[in-house]
Enzyme design. Structure first.
Site, mmCIF file in Angstrom:
data_model
loop_
_atom_site.group_PDB
_atom_site.id
_atom_site.type_symbol
_atom_site.label_atom_id
_atom_site.label_comp_id
_atom_site.label_asym_id
_atom_site.label_seq_id
_atom_site.Cartn_x
_atom_site.Cartn_y
_atom_site.Cartn_z
ATOM 1 N N ASP A 102 12.769 -47.370 -31.033
ATOM 2 C CA ASP A 102 12.206 -48.260 -32.166
ATOM 3 C C ASP A 102 13.081 -48.280 -33.411
ATOM 4 O OD1 ASP A 102 11.790 -45.623 -33.009
ATOM 5 O OD2 ASP A 102 9.672 -45.965 -33.451
ATOM 6 N N ASP A 105 17.463 -43.888 -37.549
ATOM 7 C CA ASP A 105 17.494 -43.232 -38.997
ATOM 8 C C ASP A 105 18.690 -42.354 -39.172
ATOM 9 O OD1 ASP A 105 16.794 -42.903 -41.672
ATOM 10 O OD2 ASP A 105 15.195 -41.341 -41.213
ATOM 11 N N PHE A 154 10.573 -46.586 -45.681
ATOM 12 C CA PHE A 154 9.925 -46.144 -44.463
ATOM 13 C C PHE A 154 8.762 -47.188 -43.963
ATOM 14 C CE2 PHE A 154 6.924 -43.987 -41.946
ATOM 15 C CZ PHE A 154 7.769 -42.914 -41.208
#
Ligand code: IMP
Length: 186
Positions: A102, A105, A154
């Site tokens: 997905d 980071d 986020f």
């Protein structure tokens, strides 16, 4: 208010943009793997919505397998400690592996997974990530297919969660700040 969407502060990537970009990625992957064996390795749980849309735009024969990884717990910052919760059920020696994730980071998770899978001698190993928070990277990582580069926020939706929830939102969104506080029962 019981509506999940009421917790959303702003939509970062809407359904139309997601559909269009996922289609483009599928077409690109189809061209790149034309005539080759292909195994999609989806990282659970976050990658599952992306995988299910992406694979329907991949017009070459392929198989799917799953791995479950934990690196966050319930926080919004990566712990840097990556744990395999569920390993692949099949050998990948000699296969062309494409990891479907997905979001990247810090890069800790996929750097670890790619390193681990590389030891199993696949014919090739590449990464396809829907979202890339490039400015947050802590370890070098080549992402071969990227859906969208996003800022350091986020996000939830389209498979991404906060404390296990919001994966079902059909878009990628930022929650209202009060929603990022710990929720009862979590
Ligand atoms: P990394 O190891 O720091 O690259 O983190 C990768 C994992 O952290 C992803 O697979 C997600 O599960 C999770 N993650 C990172 N950023 C976000 C975010 O903005 N929303 C939801 N999950 C995230």
């Amino acid at each position: 208010m019981c509506m999940l969407s009421a917790d959303v502060a702003k939509i970062l990537i809407d359904e139309v943009a997601l559909r269009q970009r996922v289609r483009e990625l599928g077409e690109q992957i189809s061209r790149d793997y034309c005539g080759q064996d292909l195994l999609l390795v989806c990282i659970l749980k976050g990658g599952v919505v992306f995988l299910s849309d992406l694979m329907r735009h991949i017009d070459v024969p392929h198989e799917i397998e799953f791995m479950a990884i934990s690196s966050y717990g319930d926080a919004t910052e990566s712990s840097g400690i990556v744990r395999i919760m569920m390993d692949l059920a099949v050998p990948i020696k000699g296969r062309n592996v494409l990891i479907v994730e997905d979001i990247v980071d810090t890069g800790y998770t996929l750097a670890y997974v790619k390193g681990l899978l590389s030891t199993r001698e696949p014919a090739s190993i590449r990464i396809c990530a829907l979202l890339d928070k490039a400015e947050r990277r802590k370890v070098p990582l080549q992402i071969d297919y990227v859906g969208f580069e996003i800022p350091n926020e986020f996000v939830v939706g389209y498979g991404l969660d906060f404390q296990g929830r919001y994966r079902n939102l059909p878009y990628v969104a930022v929650l209202k700040p009060e929603r990022y506080r710990k929720q009862p029962g979590k």
